[in-house]
Motif scaffolding. Sequence first.
Motif, short mmCIF file in Angstrom:
data_model
loop_
_atom_site.label_atom_id
_atom_site.label_comp_id
_atom_site.label_asym_id
_atom_site.label_seq_id
_atom_site.Cartn_x
_atom_site.Cartn_y
_atom_site.Cartn_z
N UNK A 106 0.66 -0.93 -0.15
CA UNK A 106 -0.17 -0.18 0.14
C UNK A 106 0.95 1.42 0.05
N UNK A 107 1.97 1.06 0.25
CA UNK A 107 2.87 2.31 1.10
C UNK A 107 3.17 3.13 -0.99
N UNK A 108 3.68 2.12 -1.88
CA UNK A 108 4.59 2.10 -2.83
C UNK A 108 3.59 3.42 -3.73
N UNK A 109 2.87 3.03 -3.60
CA UNK A 109 1.43 4.39 -4.98
C UNK A 109 1.97 5.59 -4.19
N UNK A 110 1.92 5.95 -3.21
CA UNK A 110 2.29 6.92 -2.38
C UNK A 110 3.83 7.41 -2.21
N UNK A 111 4.86 6.61 -2.51
CA UNK A 111 5.96 6.59 -2.44
C UNK A 111 6.66 6.73 -3.86
N UNK A 112 6.15 6.56 -4.74
CA UNK A 112 5.25 7.29 -6.13
C UNK A 112 5.61 8.33 -6.06
N UNK A 113 4.38 8.50 -6.02
CA UNK A 113 3.18 10.51 -6.55
C UNK A 113 4.54 11.27 -5.58
N UNK A 114 4.84 10.88 -4.03
CA UNK A 114 6.09 11.80 -3.51
C UNK A 114 7.17 12.33 -4.51
N UNK A 115 7.36 11.00 -5.44
CA UNK A 115 8.74 11.67 -6.03
C UNK A 115 8.59 11.76 -6.77
N UNK A 116 7.31 11.76 -7.73
CA UNK A 116 7.11 12.36 -9.09
C UNK A 116 6.30 13.49 -8.51
N UNK A 117 6.38 13.46 -7.48
CA UNK A 117 5.16 15.36 -7.51
C UNK A 117 6.41 16.30 -7.35
N UNK A 118 8.11 15.46 -6.15
CA UNK A 118 8.80 16.26 -5.98
C UNK A 118 9.28 17.08 -7.89
N UNK A 119 9.44 15.74 -8.81
CA UNK A 119 10.22 16.75 -9.71
C UNK A 119 9.03 17.60 -10.62
N UNK B 87 21.10 23.98 -9.76
CA UNK B 87 20.86 25.36 -8.89
C UNK B 87 22.08 25.83 -8.86
N UNK B 88 23.55 24.73 -8.94
CA UNK B 88 24.57 24.76 -8.44
C UNK B 88 24.95 23.53 -9.26
N UNK B 89 26.60 23.76 -9.76
CA UNK B 89 27.67 24.52 -9.33
C UNK B 89 27.33 25.94 -10.01
N UNK B 90 26.90 26.08 -10.89
CA UNK B 90 27.01 27.61 -11.28
C UNK B 90 25.19 27.39 -11.28
N UNK B 91 24.64 28.76 -11.32
CA UNK B 91 23.31 28.67 -10.70
C UNK B 91 22.34 28.59 -12.72
N UNK B 92 21.43 28.28 -12.18
CA UNK B 92 20.96 27.19 -12.96
C UNK B 92 21.50 26.48 -14.45
N UNK B 93 21.97 25.44 -14.17
CA UNK B 93 22.77 24.70 -14.97
C UNK B 93 22.13 22.87 -14.96
N UNK B 94 22.27 23.41 -16.88
CA UNK B 94 21.07 22.33 -16.85
C UNK B 94 22.05 21.31 -17.55
N UNK B 95 22.20 19.87 -16.74
CA UNK B 95 23.15 18.88 -16.77
C UNK B 95 22.42 17.49 -17.92
N UNK B 96 23.28 17.39 -18.90
CA UNK B 96 22.13 16.11 -19.78
C UNK B 96 22.32 15.49 -19.37
N UNK B 97 23.24 14.72 -18.03
CA UNK B 97 22.53 13.07 -16.98
C UNK B 97 20.77 13.04 -16.42
N UNK B 98 20.89 14.29 -16.15
CA UNK B 98 19.23 14.63 -15.46
C UNK B 98 17.70 14.36 -16.50
N UNK B 99 17.92 13.85 -17.48
CA UNK B 99 16.88 13.30 -18.76
C UNK B 99 16.86 12.66 -18.23
N UNK B 100 17.99 11.37 -17.57
CA UNK B 100 17.24 10.29 -17.52
C UNK B 100 17.18 10.03 -15.75
N UNK B 101 17.66 11.05 -14.95
CA UNK B 101 17.13 11.31 -13.73
C UNK B 101 15.81 11.62 -13.40
N UNK B 102 15.24 11.95 -14.51
CA UNK B 102 13.37 12.18 -14.63
C UNK B 102 12.65 11.78 -15.56
#
Length: 258
Positions: free
Chosen positions: A5-18, A33-48
């Motif tokens: 029962x706690x899995x859907x709530x966990x998934x929703x919390x993680x997705x709501x953060x993104x 937000x760093x190390x330089x202000x508002x930097x786009x990292x290619x890695x983060x497409x996979x993290x989201x």
Amino acid sequence: TTTRADYPAYLKRATDYVSTKQVRLADRTLVRPGPRRMTLWADDLYMSVPLLARMGKITGDQQYFDDAIMQVDNFNKYLYDSASGLFIHCYYTDVSKQGVARWGRCNGWLALAQTDLIAALPADHPKRKHLIDLLLRQIVGFARYQDVSGLWNQVLDKKDSYLGTSATAMFTYAVAKAVNEGWIPKSYISIAKEGWKGVASKVDQQGGIFDICIGTGISDAVSFYYNRPVPYNDVHGIGPVIMAGAEMVKYNKANPAK
């Protein structure tokens, strides 16, 4: 299958953060937000995107697919380098400039994210062909830099940088997956076959893996990428090697040697 029962709530919390809390640009592109202000990292497409895509599939809520597709489009807008056919590791919004390195694994993260999204989309989704076209553009781009060993360099366009296992495994997986699913012509499997030869050359008899770049930040000096250590069995490559192997096994079973 275990249902808790706690899995859907966990998934929703993680997705709501993104979806609602992670820092974004004005056009809704995910950034750090760093190390330089508002930097786009290619890695983060996979993290989201894989999380968003899976939530779209599980819930049927179109907003998750819409956000994931927008991220793919925006990351292509900011990070794709048409001159080389590769992606740059980062984009600095404080100076509106791309970074310096066409780093192997960040290109791999982008490929994995796109394959996950396409796999999760409904077959009749109107953006499906567009996303496959973007993935194929990337595949053709990185294929031009494949070493005769089957491996790719740590910095893809720098032949004097070391040959890396994690990026090679990611590229091999993405190509084999796209062929196995019928997204791209079967002839492209030749890229994955060569890639798998390269990956296999980096695995010892105990199943340990060599030449996996450790976790990597960003730098304005290309030498930073050249000098990243490659400890034995680094965790950044174990999963991709298994994923690549599974797709190659799937292909070989469906296409036995004559």
